[in-house]
Design an enzyme around this catalytic site. Structure first.
Site, mmCIF file in Angstrom:
data_model
loop_
_atom_site.group_PDB
_atom_site.id
_atom_site.type_symbol
_atom_site.label_atom_id
_atom_site.label_comp_id
_atom_site.label_asym_id
_atom_site.label_seq_id
_atom_site.Cartn_x
_atom_site.Cartn_y
_atom_site.Cartn_z
ATOM 1 N N HIS A 125 50.974 54.399 38.047
ATOM 2 C CA HIS A 125 50.657 53.131 38.135
ATOM 3 C C HIS A 125 49.287 52.974 38.993
ATOM 4 C CE1 HIS A 125 52.669 54.165 42.002
ATOM 5 N NE2 HIS A 125 51.658 53.437 42.607
ATOM 6 N N ALA A 126 48.748 51.858 39.164
ATOM 7 C CA ALA A 126 47.437 51.539 39.920
ATOM 8 C C ALA A 126 48.100 50.194 40.605
ATOM 9 C CB ALA A 126 46.527 51.256 38.774
#
Length: 141
Positions: A49-50
């Site tokens: 994820h970011a």
């Protein structure tokens, strides 16, 4: 892509070692959340994820692991092997943590409280986000 790895000042004597971390002195942001991962199984990859705005410092306080960083244009793999080193992970940076040693404990210092709305969990959505808002990891907007 610029990778920022901090080396924190260990203090020690015959009793052992101590590393103290202070926001805006050793850590470039206010620390609002601390969590850690351990007992990560062989072959497990964490992260994927970011974040839109969250910043982090990752410290492998025991054992070792590797961090894959991706800003949408290039990727780098950074090993974390020492309890006095921390990896700065800016916002708008896809991250994957992997290759954990059996004894690894990965501690994360975060600039914000948990907020699911700040996560980008789909890689294609991340690439679209980077394309639309620009890569803020290098000071651009």
């Amino acid at each position: 892509m610029q990778v920022v790895k901090y080396v924190f000042q260990p203090h020690g004597d015959d009793r052992g070692q101590l590393v103290a971390l202070e926001e805006f002195k050793d850590i470039p942001f206010t620390i609002k959340r601390v969590y850690y991962m351990y007992d990560t199984g062989d072959g497990v990859v964490r992260g994927h994820h970011a974040h839109k705005s969250l910043q982090q410092i990752l410290i492998c306080v025991h054992g070792s692991c590797k961090i894959k960083l991706d800003n949408g244009k290039e990727t780098k793999v950074v090993p974390l092997e020492r309890p006095y080193e921390g990896l700065y992970v800016s916002n708008v940076m896809w991250r994957e943590m992997f290759d954990f040693s059996p004894d690894a404990v990965l501690m994360v210092l975060a600039s914000e409280l948990y907020d699911e709305a700040d996560y980008i969990r789909d890689y294609d959505e991340f690439l679209e986000f980077v394309k639309n808002v620009g890569d803020t990891t290098d000071g651009e907007s």
